[in-house]
Design an enzyme around this catalytic site. Sequence first.
Site, PDB file in Angstrom:
ATOM      1  CG  ASP A  12      -1.845  -1.238   1.202  1.00 50.13           C
ATOM      2  OD1 ASP A  12      -2.225  -1.672   0.112  1.00 50.13           O
ATOM      3  OD2 ASP A  12      -2.130  -1.763   2.292  1.00 50.13           O
ATOM      4  CG  ASN A  37      -3.450 -11.203  -2.058  1.00 47.60           C
ATOM      5  OD1 ASN A  37      -3.221 -11.133  -3.256  1.00 47.60           O
ATOM      6  ND2 ASN A  37      -2.547 -11.584  -1.196  1.00 47.60           N
ATOM      7  CG  HIS A  40      -2.204  -2.202  -6.932  1.00 49.70           C
ATOM      8  ND1 HIS A  40      -1.517  -2.883  -7.890  1.00 49.70           N
ATOM      9  CD2 HIS A  40      -1.693  -2.624  -5.760  1.00 49.70           C
ATOM     10  CE1 HIS A  40      -0.632  -3.675  -7.323  1.00 49.70           C
ATOM     11  NE2 HIS A  40      -0.718  -3.538  -6.025  1.00 49.70           N
ATOM     12  CB  THR A  41      -6.138   3.334  -4.727  1.00 53.76           C
ATOM     13  OG1 THR A  41      -6.301   2.447  -3.627  1.00 53.76           O
ATOM     14  CG2 THR A  41      -7.322   4.265  -4.855  1.00 53.76           C
ATOM     15  CB  THR A 238       2.224 -12.089   0.854  1.00 49.81           C
ATOM     16  OG1 THR A 238       1.089 -12.505   0.085  1.00 49.81           O
ATOM     17  CG2 THR A 238       3.428 -11.867  -0.041  1.00 49.81           C
TER      18      THR A 238
HETATM   19  P1  GDP Z   1      -0.666   0.080  -3.592  1.00 46.59           P
HETATM   20  O1  GDP Z   1      -1.242  -1.178  -3.061  1.00 46.59           O
HETATM   21  O2  GDP Z   1       0.813   0.195  -3.335  1.00 46.59           O
HETATM   22  O3  GDP Z   1      -0.992   0.323  -5.024  1.00 46.59           O
HETATM   23  O4  GDP Z   1      -1.308   1.277  -2.745  1.00 46.59           O
HETATM   24  P2  GDP Z   1      -2.868   1.477  -2.349  1.00 46.59           P
HETATM   25  O5  GDP Z   1      -3.584   1.995  -3.546  1.00 46.59           O
HETATM   26  O6  GDP Z   1      -3.408   0.274  -1.683  1.00 46.59           O
HETATM   27  O7  GDP Z   1      -2.750   2.589  -1.216  1.00 46.59           O
HETATM   28  C1  GDP Z   1      -2.223   3.837  -1.466  1.00 46.59           C
HETATM   29  C2  GDP Z   1      -3.265   4.901  -1.139  1.00 46.59           C
HETATM   30  O8  GDP Z   1      -2.680   6.176  -1.205  1.00 46.59           O
HETATM   31  C3  GDP Z   1      -4.421   4.978  -2.094  1.00 46.59           C
HETATM   32  O9  GDP Z   1      -5.550   5.447  -1.396  1.00 46.59           O
HETATM   33  C4  GDP Z   1      -3.941   6.006  -3.137  1.00 46.59           C
HETATM   34  O10 GDP Z   1      -5.022   6.666  -3.806  1.00 46.59           O
HETATM   35  C5  GDP Z   1      -3.232   6.964  -2.261  1.00 46.59           C
HETATM   36  N1  GDP Z   1      -2.082   7.668  -2.825  1.00 46.59           N
HETATM   37  C6  GDP Z   1      -1.093   7.235  -3.642  1.00 46.59           C
HETATM   38  N2  GDP Z   1      -0.129   8.163  -3.764  1.00 46.59           N
HETATM   39  C7  GDP Z   1      -0.505   9.202  -2.982  1.00 46.59           C
HETATM   40  C8  GDP Z   1       0.085  10.461  -2.630  1.00 46.59           C
HETATM   41  O11 GDP Z   1       1.181  10.797  -3.052  1.00 46.59           O
HETATM   42  N3  GDP Z   1      -0.614  11.242  -1.766  1.00 46.59           N
HETATM   43  C9  GDP Z   1      -1.812  10.900  -1.247  1.00 46.59           C
HETATM   44  N4  GDP Z   1      -2.428  11.738  -0.408  1.00 46.59           N
HETATM   45  N5  GDP Z   1      -2.395   9.724  -1.535  1.00 46.59           N
HETATM   46  C10 GDP Z   1      -1.754   8.899  -2.382  1.00 46.59           C
HETATM   47 MG    MG Z   2      -2.768  -1.752  -1.799  1.00 44.21          MG
END
Ligand code: GDP
Ligand code: MG
Length: 425
Positions: A12, A37, A40-41, A238
């Site tokens: 995350d 599992n 990625h947002t 994991t």
């Molecule tokens: P991943 O699993 O590594 O792809 O990460 P996730 O998507 O699970 O979690 C990262 C969170 O941080 C998500 O809610 C993203 O939208 C958000 N995000 C990613 N980069 C940034 C950033 O630079 N700033 C902020 N505020 N949010 C971010």
């Molecule tokens: Mg994630």
Amino acid sequence: MVSAIVGGNWGDEGKGKITDLMAGDADIIVRFQGGANAGHTIINDYGKFALHLLPSGVFREGVINVIGQGVALNLEQLFKELDEICAKGVPMPNIMISDRAQVVMPYHILFDKLEEERLGKDSFGSTKSGIAPFYSDKYLKIGIQVCELFDDEILQKRIQNVCVVKNEYIFSIYKQNLKLEPTDIYNKLIKYRARLKPLVSNVAYFLDDAIKKNKSILIEGQLGALKDTDNGIYPFVTSSSPLAGFASVGAGIAPTAIKKIVTVVKAYSSAVGAGAFVSEIFDEAAHELRQRGGDNGEYGATTGRPRRMGWFDCVASKYGCMLQGTTDVAFSLIDVLGYLDKIPVCVAYEIDGEKTTIFPNTIELNKAKPVIEYLEGWKCNISGIKNYDELPIEARNYVEFIERYLGYPITMISNGPKREDIIIR
Ligand code: GDP
Ligand code: MG
């Protein structure tokens, strides 16, 4: 050229956002491990998405999105996710699935749930996507490969054999009044045949050819280095390796072909599931960071669970970067810290009265206490800034302090959840 985008922490870190961003210049995006599992947002012109199984290149037209043989392929989830993104206006992406990828079976998900229930308070905090039972079966050599889905005789025989063993477990260990029926499982699987068939290919040869043609290939890791089965916080890891080097196994890419390894490192810490987390914070401090974190709070993209929160951990992050073979660090989510007067950073561990910067084995790690230093906060919103020199001096000091500790160059700074919130250094 082959580049990797991988996690330096517990997952995350914002890999999805960075992959979506870098996918603009890529021909091919590859997932090589893990399964549905992942969460990625991605926030782009089409809207906000949580991808679980699909590679993060699916929003870019012309990109081929590869699911390698190391991935835990959940067919139901795959087609559901594809249909969902298309329903939101994304053009049908180009997907290629390895003929050697193995399929997550309904009983893997069942066993994940049953085992977590049996463990009770000692459970791992699994997302219950069937990942651990899936990889166990792979190494027991009773997994089912995509190519086998198209051979009736072999498929039926394999399913029958698995059901004998699984039914014994369900009855004697889990004391459940249910029985796996091979015919049901067979019928469930073959209904995907028609949609799956045109997507299946030999990934290793495809990628080898693409490398020779000098295509731009991005390999995308799930979770982070500290969750690696062999090198992480075992047993709270994991069940596959999230290390860039594992792409040579999970996608058949020659290790020498991977020239750039971008490790995404988060400006503070978050973790899901159980296990030691030295710089963890609790109560009000954790609550505040959690609410302000991510794009809308730090809650699991797959499960919606509140993530565990902590300050930046130099020891763990440096170890994570080392394991990944980092050439570049993408330092993410720094904008979140704009509310703090002083920013605590864990610079070392104290174990049995001794100070160390070595990330130890789990037994030692459980005894570690954080050694904290405080840096000045910048106390303003830094999203929208595009040039490094325009960041407040305190924010630059924070980046440079951490860069010195890590010993790897921070070449990208993510200062917001959107694609355009990025500073290239
Ligand atoms: P991943 O699993 O590594 O792809 O990460 P996730 O998507 O699970 O979690 C990262 C969170 O941080 C998500 O809610 C993203 O939208 C958000 N995000 C990613 N980069 C940034 C950033 O630079 N700033 C902020 N505020 N949010 C971010
Ligand atoms: Mg994630």
